[in-house]
Design an enzyme around this catalytic site. Structure first.
Site, short mmCIF file in Angstrom:
data_model
loop_
_atom_site.label_atom_id
_atom_site.label_comp_id
_atom_site.label_asym_id
_atom_site.label_seq_id
_atom_site.Cartn_x
_atom_site.Cartn_y
_atom_site.Cartn_z
CG MET A 1 -2.02 -1.03 1.18
SD MET A 1 -2.98 -1.10 2.71
CE MET A 1 -2.02 -2.28 3.66
CG ASN B 1 5.26 3.46 0.11
OD1 ASN B 1 4.45 4.38 0.20
ND2 ASN B 1 6.02 3.29 -0.95
CD GLU B 2 1.40 -0.52 6.20
OE1 GLU B 2 2.14 -1.50 6.48
OE2 GLU B 2 1.00 0.28 7.05
CG LEU B 3 7.88 -1.44 2.65
CD1 LEU B 3 9.26 -1.41 3.29
CD2 LEU B 3 7.91 -0.75 1.29
#
Length: 576
Positions: A308, A375-377
């Protein structure tokens, strides 16, 4: 002895051959990659705080004109909070250029954020050193402040202690979660001392789970009247404090991403909040650093997981903070991010996920007017490059079998539990489900780095365009156009609305200024005069991909210089 010497000689010859094969003349560099980096780093693994420190120091030593290393402060347990300043110091002072701030690992189990931040620093320095013109131009114009880990205590706990993929998420300030008067006495227990905290199961006639007939590692829930074979007992552990519960009181419980001074709420409203905004020492150090660097115009925080690209607001109550002009900038950056990061989605926290009060993301934007993403990695899309079932349990097992050679799973094996009796222990390792497998780590690090570079590139770039000098009878009229050649304005709308940062200053030298004004319509000769200090015109904002026009009336002189100074936009100058 002769045989021994022969063996050593053969080994030396082989080593010499290997070393020769690693020389620059023997390597064909892949495009987009530093061809011969001064600092060699393997990007298929995770680094503890000591290793991060070592990489940071090596980068600073190898690239003294580009990388400056300093500490923002110390963690709760006394670890240095390193931050690297990366810019071409031969082309202007870093604190006078528009800057991008990047951090990772605010949540301690979300460790790949540190590798992504480190990779960004390494890539910028090494590509500059290799003569890459795009990076050289970028670092001439911009500054990067990169803090690889902002939760080093709990990061080291996650790496070196037995944990699950989800623990410890928080920091390590002791908290009595179960309110029995003691702290940290009932955390996870590595029952078989294999360095992994996995799951416990035992056979039971009332169990609701059975072994998947297609994969004996997997437990599946039975349905209807179907009989199960097993009950799941949760993560490995015992009831250390005798209160009847297992694993409920581990190290730390506050959430460092609920501690920020924007829309902060106490713990009974926002779970994980600590005493008061910025009560956590790591966050306090970051705030102090950001306040001392008003040139920060963009920011990126790295979390995991889900693929995300997040922007605020974190809560519906804060919806009015994000106005239409700023959302246009966010949308343009976020949509580009979706192109650059396959499988990632550009989302809004409160609308697409859940409410977050006191989050870092919202403080950076709401409190400082900085365009910020979180950022959701890692996304399941990366497993097979398809969206169907990307988050399914089935895919976790097949990917481990197909591409990881079953390295992500601890096979079920028996154990005599002091409370539960005969049980079995098994399950996925802590380095799976939320963290990148090694072979995918560098790829995603590079893509996220490129997104941050794109964001930084679009921070303001100011230039003085046309300078018109006109004799108007006894006075000289000097009109100048100040351009912003990038997407991001010198002040976000949130900044302008709340007077967060000082206005931009456009100055004229070369004569005695008797009047200064902003030209609102040059064709109609509409202006707004600035009565005080007319030589230094204050401008609230220079919009992205646009310009402002200013004018002075001057006594004497014929050679004039226009200077622009903006906290987030940098400096520009031109003479007629």
């Amino acid at each position: 002895m002769k045989i021994k010497h022969t063996i050593l000689l053969v080994a030396f010859i082989l080593c010499a051959g290997i070393l020769k094969a690693q020389q620059p003349e023997n390597i064909l560099a892949a495009v987009g990659t530093p061809p011969n980096p001064k600092v060699q780093v393997s990007w298929n693994r995770y680094n503890d705080h000591a290793a991060i420190t070592d990489i940071c120091k090596k980068l600073a030593a190898a690239h003294p004109n580009l990388v400056k290393l300093e500490s923002m402060g110390k963690s709760f347990k006394g670890k240095e909070l390193w931050v690297m300043t990366i810019t071409d110091s031969k082309v202007g002072s870093g604190d006078k250029k528009p800057a991008m701030y990047i951090d990772g690992n605010i949540h301690s189990n979300e460790i790949q954020g540190s590798e992504f931040a480190l990779y960004t620093a390494w890539y910028l320095a090494e590509m500059y050193a290799s003569g890459n013109k795009a990076i050289m131009s970028l670092l001439a114009d911009k500054t990067f402040y990169i803090a690889p880990t902002i939760n080093p205590d709990a990061r080291d706990n996650f790496i070196h202690q037995a944990n699950t993929a989800h623990s410890p998420r928080t920091g390590l300030i002791p908290i009595d979660n179960d309110r029995d008067g003691t702290t940290n006495e009932d955390g996870f227990d590595d029952l078989d001392n294999d360095g992994q905290i996995v799951m416990m199961r035992r056979k039971s006639v009332t169990g609701r789970y059975k072994v998947d007939p297609t994969d004996n590692r997997r437990m599946i829930l039975v349905s209807g009247e179907e009989k199960g074979e097993y009950e799941l007992l949760g993560s490995e552990g015992i009831d250390n404090d005798g209160d009847g519960f297992v694993n409920e009181d581990g190290e730390g419980a506050y959430d460092p991403n609920r501690d920020w001074g924007w829309n902060w709420q106490p713990n009974y409203i926002q779970g994980g909040a600590y005493k008061y905004p910025f009560s956590i020492p790591e966050n306090r150090a970051i705030v102090d650093f950001v306040m001392k660097h008003p040139n920060i115009a963009a920011a990126q925080s790295y979390h995991n997981n889900g693929g995300m690209i997040l922007r605020g607001p974190g809560a519906l109550e804060d919806l009015d903070t994000y106005n239409a002009l700023d959302i246009r900038v966010y949308d343009a950056l976020g949509k580009k991010g979706e192109e650059m990061l396959p499988g990632y989605k550009y989302l809004v926290v409160y609308k697409d996920l859940y409410s977050v009060f006191g989050g870092e993301l919202d403080w950076f934007y709401g409190g400082r007017g900085i365009y910020t993403f979180s950022n959701e990695l890692w996304t399941g899309y990366s497993m097979y490059n398809k969206t169907d079932g990307e988050d399914s349990q089935t895919q976790l097992y097949t990917f481990d079998k197909d591409l990881l050679m079953k390295d992500a799973f601890v096979d079920w094996h028996p154990f005599k539990h002091p409370t539960y009796g005969d049980i079995e222990i098994g399950g996925f390792k802590k380095t799976y489900t939320r963290l990148h497998p090694g072979f995918l780590l560098e790829s995603d690090a590079h893509r996220n780095m490129a997104f941050s570079v794109y964001h930084a590139y679009n921070t303001p770039k100011l230039s003085v365009g046309e300078i018109e000098v006109k004799d108007i009878g006894g006075l000289t009229q000097v009109t100048a156009i100040i351009n912003n050649e990038r997407m991001i304005p010198t002040h976000s709308s949130q900044d302008v609305k709340n007077n967060i940062e000082t206005p931009d200053i456009i100055s004229l030298t070369g004569g005695t200024v008797v009047a200064g004004m902003i030209v609102t319509n040059r064709d109609m000769n509409f202006t707004v005069e600035q009565n005080r200090d007319p030589a230094n015109i204050k401008v609230q904002n220079i919009p992205g991909n646009s310009f402002v026009t200013v004018r002075w009336l001057v006594k004497g002189g014929s050679k004039f210089t226009v200077n622009v100074s903006s906290k987030k936009g940098g400096l520009a100058s031109k003479s007629n």
